[in-house]
Design a protein around this motif. Structure first.
Motif, mmCIF file in Angstrom:
data_model
loop_
_atom_site.group_PDB
_atom_site.id
_atom_site.type_symbol
_atom_site.label_atom_id
_atom_site.label_comp_id
_atom_site.label_asym_id
_atom_site.label_seq_id
_atom_site.Cartn_x
_atom_site.Cartn_y
_atom_site.Cartn_z
ATOM 1 N N TRP A 1 0.825 -1.215 0.000
ATOM 2 C CA TRP A 1 0.000 0.000 0.000
ATOM 3 C C TRP A 1 0.858 1.264 0.000
ATOM 4 O O TRP A 1 0.478 2.278 -0.577
ATOM 5 N N LYS A 2 2.000 1.204 0.658
ATOM 6 C CA LYS A 2 2.891 2.365 0.660
ATOM 7 C C LYS A 2 3.350 2.701 -0.752
ATOM 8 O O LYS A 2 3.444 3.875 -1.132
ATOM 9 N N TYR A 3 3.633 1.678 -1.538
ATOM 10 C CA TYR A 3 4.015 1.919 -2.927
ATOM 11 C C TYR A 3 2.823 2.420 -3.736
ATOM 12 O O TYR A 3 2.965 3.303 -4.598
ATOM 13 N N MET A 4 1.640 1.884 -3.474
ATOM 14 C CA MET A 4 0.449 2.321 -4.191
ATOM 15 C C MET A 4 0.114 3.780 -3.893
ATOM 16 O O MET A 4 -0.414 4.497 -4.745
ATOM 17 N N PHE A 5 0.429 4.242 -2.681
ATOM 18 C CA PHE A 5 0.149 5.620 -2.298
ATOM 19 C C PHE A 5 1.296 6.570 -2.656
ATOM 20 O O PHE A 5 1.228 7.758 -2.311
ATOM 21 N N ASN A 6 2.335 6.073 -3.309
ATOM 22 C CA ASN A 6 3.435 6.940 -3.706
ATOM 23 C C ASN A 6 2.926 8.069 -4.592
ATOM 24 O O ASN A 6 2.170 7.845 -5.546
ATOM 25 N N ALA A 7 3.322 9.299 -4.259
ATOM 26 C CA ALA A 7 2.771 10.463 -4.956
ATOM 27 C C ALA A 7 3.128 10.498 -6.432
ATOM 28 O O ALA A 7 2.359 10.989 -7.260
ATOM 29 N N GLN A 8 4.292 9.958 -6.797
ATOM 30 C CA GLN A 8 4.741 10.062 -8.181
ATOM 31 C C GLN A 8 4.491 8.788 -8.980
ATOM 32 O O GLN A 8 4.046 8.850 -10.141
ATOM 33 N N TYR A 9 4.767 7.620 -8.385
ATOM 34 C CA TYR A 9 4.712 6.379 -9.136
ATOM 35 C C TYR A 9 3.538 5.483 -8.718
ATOM 36 O O TYR A 9 3.305 4.454 -9.358
ATOM 37 N N GLY A 10 2.833 5.835 -7.650
ATOM 38 C CA GLY A 10 1.775 4.970 -7.162
ATOM 39 C C GLY A 10 0.601 4.870 -8.123
ATOM 40 O O GLY A 10 0.255 5.825 -8.824
ATOM 41 N N ILE A 11 -0.024 3.692 -8.127
ATOM 42 C CA ILE A 11 -1.126 3.452 -9.046
ATOM 43 C C ILE A 11 -2.348 4.299 -8.706
ATOM 44 O O ILE A 11 -3.143 4.640 -9.584
ATOM 45 N N ILE A 12 -2.502 4.667 -7.429
ATOM 46 C CA ILE A 12 -3.664 5.471 -7.034
ATOM 47 C C ILE A 12 -3.590 6.856 -7.655
ATOM 48 O O ILE A 12 -4.558 7.344 -8.266
ATOM 49 N N ASN A 13 -2.445 7.524 -7.545
ATOM 50 C CA ASN A 13 -2.311 8.851 -8.143
ATOM 51 C C ASN A 13 -2.296 8.793 -9.663
ATOM 52 O O ASN A 13 -2.763 9.720 -10.337
ATOM 53 N N GLN A 14 -1.781 7.724 -10.221
ATOM 54 C CA GLN A 14 -1.830 7.581 -11.675
ATOM 55 C C GLN A 14 -3.276 7.484 -12.161
ATOM 56 O O GLN A 14 -3.636 8.077 -13.185
ATOM 57 N N ALA A 15 -4.110 6.771 -11.424
ATOM 58 C CA ALA A 15 -5.518 6.673 -11.799
ATOM 59 C C ALA A 15 -6.219 8.024 -11.636
ATOM 60 O O ALA A 15 -7.055 8.395 -12.469
ATOM 61 N N LEU A 16 -5.877 8.751 -10.574
ATOM 62 C CA LEU A 16 -6.491 10.064 -10.379
ATOM 63 C C LEU A 16 -6.084 11.033 -11.486
ATOM 64 O O LEU A 16 -6.914 11.807 -11.992
ATOM 65 N N ARG A 17 -4.807 10.996 -11.870
ATOM 66 C CA ARG A 17 -4.368 11.872 -12.951
ATOM 67 C C ARG A 17 -5.016 11.485 -14.281
ATOM 68 O O ARG A 17 -5.291 12.347 -15.126
ATOM 69 N N ALA A 18 -5.266 10.204 -14.462
ATOM 70 C CA ALA A 18 -5.854 9.745 -15.726
ATOM 71 C C ALA A 18 -7.268 10.272 -15.923
ATOM 72 O O ALA A 18 -7.698 10.505 -17.057
ATOM 73 N N VAL A 19 -7.997 10.481 -14.823
ATOM 74 C CA VAL A 19 -9.379 10.982 -14.940
ATOM 75 C C VAL A 19 -9.466 12.479 -14.660
ATOM 76 O O VAL A 19 -10.557 13.024 -14.545
ATOM 77 N N GLY A 20 -8.310 13.129 -14.537
ATOM 78 C CA GLY A 20 -8.304 14.574 -14.381
ATOM 79 C C GLY A 20 -8.531 15.074 -12.969
ATOM 80 O O GLY A 20 -8.844 16.257 -12.772
ATOM 81 N N LEU A 21 -8.375 14.232 -11.969
ATOM 82 C CA LEU A 21 -8.561 14.646 -10.579
ATOM 83 C C LEU A 21 -7.216 14.997 -9.955
ATOM 84 O O LEU A 21 -6.171 14.519 -10.403
ATOM 85 N N PRO A 22 -7.220 15.852 -8.922
ATOM 86 C CA PRO A 22 -5.953 16.191 -8.258
ATOM 87 C C PRO A 22 -5.356 14.973 -7.570
ATOM 88 O O PRO A 22 -6.080 14.106 -7.057
ATOM 89 N N ASP A 23 -4.037 14.908 -7.578
ATOM 90 C CA ASP A 23 -3.335 13.782 -6.969
ATOM 91 C C ASP A 23 -2.562 14.281 -5.757
ATOM 92 O O ASP A 23 -1.478 14.858 -5.893
ATOM 93 N N PRO A 24 -3.087 14.091 -4.572
ATOM 94 C CA PRO A 24 -2.425 14.605 -3.364
ATOM 95 C C PRO A 24 -1.179 13.806 -3.010
ATOM 96 O O PRO A 24 -0.976 12.682 -3.480
ATOM 97 N N VAL A 25 -0.362 14.393 -2.156
ATOM 98 C CA VAL A 25 0.784 13.680 -1.575
ATOM 99 C C VAL A 25 0.249 12.936 -0.360
ATOM 100 O O VAL A 25 0.120 13.496 0.731
#
Length: 305
Positions: free
Chosen positions: A136-160
């Motif tokens: 989960w720590k890797y998934m929550f990574n601000a730059q490489y994590g899959i969660i922020n990548q998904a948020l950026r893909a749909v145009g949502l802000p990606d928090p740290v």
């Protein structure tokens, strides 16, 4: 007394090893920790046989408790940390119970592949906690994590997520919810399967809706199980150390009482064993008070516990 011992000696013989182990591993360290709370012991004045240094700490009475409870900045803010701990605890347990109950209701139905779904939903419980924390720590990574990548893909802000913000507390609550739901689901599923089906049939014949059957049959039938698992969930979550420390480390935005006690005991220029022990005793006191109040409330409702 002799007749009593002659009759029950075997039971006491079987229990004695457990009592000895608990006394050595739990009661003695607990008594030592309580004693430390009345001293000013730290790394600089504790006995050190390697350096041939005797103990030089002093008795300070209730000084540590007064300093901690008064919010002295040199000892950290106890009340602020307690509020964050309560938010963390009740937020996680609420999610554990509601999501676990929803999944238990779904798995209690006759659906195709129910055994497969049960195995998949129990999987987070079977995986070691530290492996889940690192994943989960890797998934929550601000730059490489899959969660922020998904948020950026749909145009949502990606928090740290794991930075110095309240998002860090949200992140660890998500992880702890993911880990705690399987236990709650299994326990509530067992409770659901113990409710007689005749009650549902009678309620349906009387014209009760699905919500009325859930409210007047399911919830009362789960009361005994729910009271137990909620209490256990609160105690476990209140003392949850591994998930927070493995994911965020000593982050002030995710600091709860147990992690702060660890920080005071093992980190810093001068490890403050006295304050760490004081926090440990206060944590135990809070849980004992809560368990007592919880038990009294259940007894007023007619629940035997």
């Amino acid at each position: 007394m002799r007749r009593f011992l002659d009759r029950h000696w075997y039971a006491y013989a079987m229990v004695l090893p457990v009592v000895v182990v608990i006394a050595v591993l739990v009661l003695f360290p607990l008594a030592q920790g309580v004693y430390f709370t009345f001293t000013d012991i730290n790394e600089g004045n504790i006995a050190n046989p390697v350096l041939d240094r005797p103990a030089s700490y002093d008795w300070v009475g209730l000084g540590n408790y007064l300093n901690v409870l008064s919010g002295d900045t040199s000892f950290g803010s106890f009340w602020g940390t307690l509020v964050r701990t309560l938010i963390w605890t009740f937020g996680c347990v609420f999610c554990h119970y509601t999501i676990g109950l929803g999944l238990a209701l779904l798995l209690n139905r006759q659906v195709r592949g129910r055994a497969v779904y049960r195995v998949l939903l129990i999987l987070p419980w079977a995986v070691p906690a530290f492996i889940s924390a690192f994943a989960w720590k890797y998934m929550f990574n601000a730059q490489y994590g899959i969660i922020n990548q998904a948020l950026r893909a749909v145009g949502l802000p990606d928090p740290v997520w794991l930075g110095q913000s309240d998002w860090a507390l949200v992140a660890v609550m998500v992880v702890n919810t993911w880990l705690g739901v399987p236990f709650m689901m299994v326990a509530l599923l067992g409770g659901l399967q113990s409710i007689p089906g005749d009650l549902y049939e009678a309620a349906e014949v009387d014209g009760a809706s699905a919500w009325q059957r859930f409210r007047h049959v399911t919830l009362p039938g789960l009361q005994a199980v729910s009271s137990t698992v909620v209490l256990l969930g609160i105690i476990w979550t209140f003392n949850m150390f591994a998930i927070i420390y493995l994911i965020t480390g000593p982050n002030p935005n995710t600091r709860i009482l147990v992690t702060y006690a660890f920080e005071r005991f093992f980190s810093g220029a001068s490890r403050d064993y006295a304050v760490a022990s004081t926090y440990g005793v206060l944590i135990l006191s809070v849980l004992l008070v809560f368990a007592g109040v919880y038990r009294r409330a259940l007894r007023k409702q007619g629940e035997v516990w």
